[in-house]
Design a protein around this motif. Structure first.
Motif, short mmCIF file in Angstrom:
data_model
loop_
_atom_site.label_atom_id
_atom_site.label_comp_id
_atom_site.label_asym_id
_atom_site.label_seq_id
_atom_site.Cartn_x
_atom_site.Cartn_y
_atom_site.Cartn_z
N GLU A 6 0.86 -1.18 0.00
CA GLU A 6 0.00 0.00 0.00
C GLU A 6 0.90 1.24 0.00
OE1 GLU A 6 -3.28 2.32 2.81
OE2 GLU A 6 -2.61 0.29 3.33
N ILE A 7 0.60 2.15 -0.89
CA ILE A 7 1.39 3.38 -1.03
C ILE A 7 0.47 4.57 -0.78
CG2 ILE A 7 2.84 4.76 -2.56
CD1 ILE A 7 3.30 2.21 -4.22
N ARG A 8 0.89 5.46 0.11
CA ARG A 8 0.13 6.67 0.40
C ARG A 8 1.02 7.90 0.26
NH1 ARG A 8 -4.81 6.37 3.00
NH2 ARG A 8 -5.49 4.26 3.59
N GLY A 9 0.56 8.85 -0.54
CA GLY A 9 1.21 10.15 -0.61
C GLY A 9 2.48 10.20 -1.40
N PHE A 10 2.78 9.17 -2.18
CA PHE A 10 4.05 9.11 -2.90
C PHE A 10 3.81 9.27 -4.39
CE2 PHE A 10 7.74 6.34 -4.47
CZ PHE A 10 8.67 7.37 -4.33
N LYS A 11 4.36 10.36 -4.94
CA LYS A 11 4.29 10.66 -6.36
C LYS A 11 2.84 10.59 -6.87
CE LYS A 11 7.81 9.43 -8.93
NZ LYS A 11 8.87 8.62 -9.60
N ARG A 12 2.55 9.75 -7.85
CA ARG A 12 1.21 9.78 -8.43
C ARG A 12 0.15 9.08 -7.57
NH1 ARG A 12 0.31 8.79 -13.38
NH2 ARG A 12 -1.79 7.96 -13.16
N PHE A 13 0.55 8.41 -6.49
CA PHE A 13 -0.40 7.65 -5.70
C PHE A 13 -0.79 8.38 -4.41
CE2 PHE A 13 1.99 4.03 -7.79
CZ PHE A 13 1.01 3.81 -8.75
N GLU A 14 -2.01 8.89 -4.40
CA GLU A 14 -2.54 9.43 -3.13
C GLU A 14 -2.79 8.29 -2.16
OE1 GLU A 14 -6.14 12.29 -1.42
OE2 GLU A 14 -6.26 11.46 -3.44
N SER A 15 -3.42 7.22 -2.66
CA SER A 15 -3.61 6.00 -1.89
C SER A 15 -3.92 4.88 -2.87
CB SER A 15 -4.76 6.16 -0.89
OG SER A 15 -4.94 4.96 -0.16
N ASN A 76 2.81 13.38 -3.23
CA ASN A 76 1.63 13.40 -4.09
C ASN A 76 1.00 14.80 -4.08
OD1 ASN A 76 -1.63 13.00 -4.07
ND2 ASN A 76 -0.63 11.71 -5.59
N TRP A 77 0.65 15.29 -5.26
CA TRP A 77 0.20 16.67 -5.39
C TRP A 77 -1.21 16.91 -4.86
CZ3 TRP A 77 1.81 13.48 -9.34
CH2 TRP A 77 0.81 12.89 -10.12
N THR A 78 -1.97 15.84 -4.58
CA THR A 78 -3.33 16.02 -4.07
C THR A 78 -3.45 15.77 -2.57
OG1 THR A 78 -3.96 13.72 -4.52
CG2 THR A 78 -4.26 15.32 -6.30
N THR A 79 -2.39 15.26 -1.94
CA THR A 79 -2.47 14.93 -0.53
C THR A 79 -2.44 16.19 0.32
OG1 THR A 79 -1.53 13.54 1.21
CG2 THR A 79 0.01 14.68 -0.22
N ASP A 80 -3.07 16.13 1.48
CA ASP A 80 -3.11 17.29 2.37
C ASP A 80 -2.18 17.11 3.57
OD1 ASP A 80 -4.48 15.32 3.65
OD2 ASP A 80 -6.34 16.45 3.94
N THR A 81 -1.28 16.12 3.49
CA THR A 81 -0.30 15.92 4.55
C THR A 81 1.11 16.02 3.95
OG1 THR A 81 0.03 13.53 4.33
CG2 THR A 81 -1.91 14.27 5.57
N ARG A 82 2.09 15.98 4.81
CA ARG A 82 3.49 15.99 4.36
C ARG A 82 4.12 14.62 4.59
NH1 ARG A 82 5.72 20.98 3.75
NH2 ARG A 82 7.79 20.29 4.42
N GLU A 83 3.28 13.59 4.63
CA GLU A 83 3.76 12.26 4.98
C GLU A 83 3.61 11.28 3.81
OE1 GLU A 83 1.63 11.13 8.44
OE2 GLU A 83 2.64 12.58 9.74
N ILE A 84 4.52 10.34 3.74
CA ILE A 84 4.50 9.25 2.76
C ILE A 84 4.56 7.94 3.54
CG2 ILE A 84 5.82 8.10 0.94
CD1 ILE A 84 6.80 10.89 0.09
N THR A 85 3.68 7.02 3.18
CA THR A 85 3.62 5.74 3.88
C THR A 85 3.74 4.59 2.89
OG1 THR A 85 2.17 6.67 5.58
CG2 THR A 85 2.26 4.27 5.42
#
Length: 373
Positions: A6-15, A76-85
């Motif tokens: 599962e990828i969150r907040g990284f490049k093209r993947f919001e989730s 990720n350009w649409t995420t509202d956090t500064r975190e990547i998981t």
């Protein structure tokens, strides 16, 4: 084995979530996210090996040949956090989480590590010694008169992310047997090879996949370099420099050697295994990587080749070297990702538009052109 990502907040993947199997094939349009999936695993590996606790950092440029730019470039350009998981799942319900945060300076060239798994992560974790984790990038080294050498302990030297240590590995392990730790590993021994030794096995597989050849690898004492030379079977003693053999051997041989180096539970990631190979060779390399996966190794490969895919299908349907349930393909379209399964006859569960159908499209256009339509 890792069974989910599962990828969150990284490049093209919001989730986004992906099922992983012993053999996972990534294919699809350019810019669809295939490389991002691989890079998320590379970030996890970097965090595991460079940080003993939270408070560490991972570099975005340099290790594994990464060139991801600044920290703000990977959020990720649409995420509202500064975190990547990056969350990995296991067969028995395990969950291993790697958490990253953008530094205060968005122009920073690293990510701060916020969270690391406590338990061992198969193929990636802190206790996995190279070459237990192997990543071969798409931009491998072409023909070279000399190659690099690693100062690592001999047992911890892999082929390198560009194949730069392939000659050194072959020279150091020339007479050592390819692993038979488990009975299932015997299927990696080429049936026509004269013995289980690394050089003999590498020659046999390379001769089947690329073209008949002999391999001579040496470490040049005193100059920190290694050399590899090739020969034609039956031509006594004549050595051919890599620059006179073309790119196919130099690109494919590291993939073969990396596969032969693996042990059960290792993780092998290969980008574009088909590069510079003729179609028959691409198919046979697909069959070989399927055999590696069938021997207990987790293999993840990115490919644009229908020949590689068909080679894997043959491994499932004809060779029976990989079970159908142990393979999954993820097709990356412009705005979606589709998982595709396979049955024991080598048939895919579905064939979406754009998925290796260009030959049919072009042949149809040619037929209409012949009829003036």
């Amino acid at each position: 084995m890792i069974t989910s990502l599962e990828i969150r907040g990284f490049k093209r993947f919001e989730s986004e979530s992906f099922a992983l199997r012993p053999l996972t094939v990534l294919t699809g349009v350019n810019g669809g996210g295939k490389s991002t999936v691989i890079q998320s695993l590379l970030l996890a590996r970097l965090a595991a090996t460079s940080s003993t606790a939270t408070g560490g950092a991972v570099r975005l440029n340099g290790p594994f040949g990464l060139a991801l730019g600044e920290a703000r470039d990977v959020l990720n350009w649409t995420t509202d956090t500064r975190e990547i998981t990056v969350r990995l799942g296991g067969r028995n319900g395990e969950s291993w989480v790697y958490g990253f945060r953008l530094p205060d300076a968005e122009q920073a060239l690293h990510l701060d590590v916020q969270r690391l798994p406590v338990a061992h992560v198969p193929g990636i974790g802190t206790h996995v010694a190279d070459p237990g984790f192997t990543y071969l990038c798409a931009e491998r080294l072409g023909p070279r008169d000399t190659l690099s050498v690693s100062a690592e302990e001999p047992d911890r030297i892999g082929v390198g992310e560009r194949g730069e240590y392939t000659a050194q590995v072959l020279a150091l392990r020339e007479s050592r047997a390819v692993s038979t730790r488990k009975v299932v590993r015997q299927q990696l021994h080429h049936p026509e090879a004269a013995g289980p030794q690394m050089r003999v096995q590498a020659e046999a597989w390379a001769s089947e996949i690329i073209r008949p050849l002999r391999i001579t690898a040496r470490v040049a004492v005193g100059i920190m370099a290694s050399t590899i030379r090739f020969g034609e079977p039956g031509l006594s003693g004549e050595e051919i420099r890599p620059v006179n053999t073309g790119f196919g051997i130099s690109y494919a041989l590291p993939v073969i050697v990396a596969g032969l180096l693996t042990e059960p539970a290792d993780l092998l990631i290969v980008e574009n295994p088909e590069a510079h190979l003729h179609p028959a060779g691409q198919s046979r390399l697909g069959q070989f990587l399927a055999r590696v996966a069938g021997s207990g190794v987790q293999v993840l490969m990115e490919t644009h080749s229908d020949h590689v895919l068909n080679g894997v299908r043959l491994a499932v349907a004809r060779d029976r070297s990989l079970r159908a349930g142990d393979m999954i393909t993820h097709y990356f379209d412009h705005d979606r990702t589709l998982p595709i399964d396979i049955n024991d006859k080598g048939e895919l569960s579905h064939w979406p538009s754009g998925f290796f159908d260009q030959i049919e499209t072009d042949l149809g256009r040619l037929a209409r052109a012949r009829h003036g339509r």
